[in-house]
Structure formats: C-alpha cells, structure tokens
Design an enzyme around this catalytic site. Sequence first.
Site, PDB file in Angstrom:
ATOM      1  CG  HIS A  53      -0.366   0.060   2.523  1.00  0.00           C
ATOM      2  ND1 HIS A  53       0.210  -1.013   3.134  1.00  0.00           N
ATOM      3  CD2 HIS A  53      -0.234   1.089   3.400  1.00  0.00           C
ATOM      4  CE1 HIS A  53       0.660  -0.676   4.332  1.00  0.00           C
ATOM      5  NE2 HIS A  53       0.414   0.601   4.509  1.00  0.00           N
ATOM      6  CG  HIS A 106       0.375   5.277   4.517  1.00  0.00           C
ATOM      7  ND1 HIS A 106      -0.780   5.524   5.214  1.00  0.00           N
ATOM      8  CD2 HIS A 106       0.704   3.998   4.763  1.00  0.00           C
ATOM      9  CE1 HIS A 106      -1.138   4.419   5.854  1.00  0.00           C
ATOM     10  NE2 HIS A 106      -0.260   3.476   5.589  1.00  0.00           N
ATOM     11  CE1 TYR A 122     -14.499  32.334  14.663  1.00  0.00           C
ATOM     12  CE2 TYR A 122     -15.571  31.254  12.797  1.00  0.00           C
ATOM     13  CZ  TYR A 122     -14.967  32.365  13.356  1.00  0.00           C
ATOM     14  OH  TYR A 122     -14.826  33.501  12.616  1.00  0.00           O
ATOM     15  CD  GLN A 162     -18.377  33.790  14.330  1.00  0.00           C
ATOM     16  OE1 GLN A 162     -18.463  34.864  13.770  1.00  0.00           O
ATOM     17  NE2 GLN A 162     -17.477  33.541  15.273  1.00  0.00           N
TER      18      GLN A 162
END
Length: 131
Positions: free
Chosen positions: A61, A63, A124, A128
């Site tokens: 594999h 990455h 966050y 608001q």
Amino acid sequence: MSRYRRNAGATFSLKYHLVWCPKYRRPVLVPPCDTRLKEIIGEVAVESGMTVHTLEVMPDHVHLFVEADPTLAVAEIVNRFKGRSSRLMRQEFPALRSRLPTLWSRSYYAGSVGHVSAETVQAYIAAQKGV
C-alpha cells in the site's frame, strides 16, 4: 512556509491523508518499483500544483500526505496519482502486467487533516450567532 496558501479567489489549508493499494493487495511495491513510484508521485504533484508533505510506499500500500488547491476534488487528486503511476509503472515493469489485471484496486482512503479539531470549528460557528 506559510500556514495558509492562496490562489486568485481563496485562502486555504487543505491537506489530505490518502491511502491506496495494489489490486488484491499484492506486495508488488518493492525495489526498484517503490523508488520509481515515489518519482512519479512527485512529478504529478508538481505538475498539479500540489505539495507532498510525506510519502511512504509499503510493499502492499501507499501512504501520501498531500496539500492541494480547493479547485481539485479529492477523487481527482487520487485519480491523477493512480492513473499516471499505473500506466507508467506497468510500461516500465512488465512483471506488474503479468501478475495483475490493473495495478491499483478501485478503492482508496481519504482523510482530511486540519489545524483545528471539529469541536473547535463547531464552537466557533455556534459562537457567531451571538456576535
């Protein structure tokens, strides 16, 4: 290097952890195939304006930690890497053609990587409303 990148219409920090495997997870990514695969991935990244932060090629594999422009969808990024590498690797290493019908499996893993946690973003946004 800046924490953010910019293009004509956006400021962004889009980084992805991508993982994909050879067909049937065969351990065919061994020297010299692994070295050539790293070169091809680097070439594709430069041509597409992407930044490779980390790359590891294991026998079965790959990455890749890559940063890309928001104009590129994740599927397009993966297809660029897998498409070019499959074509070139199978041309340059005939053993890959004889052992596998295609070099890569159709699937892949993609995870986004950010500077803040999901909880921070949610807090966050929730804050608001009161502003």
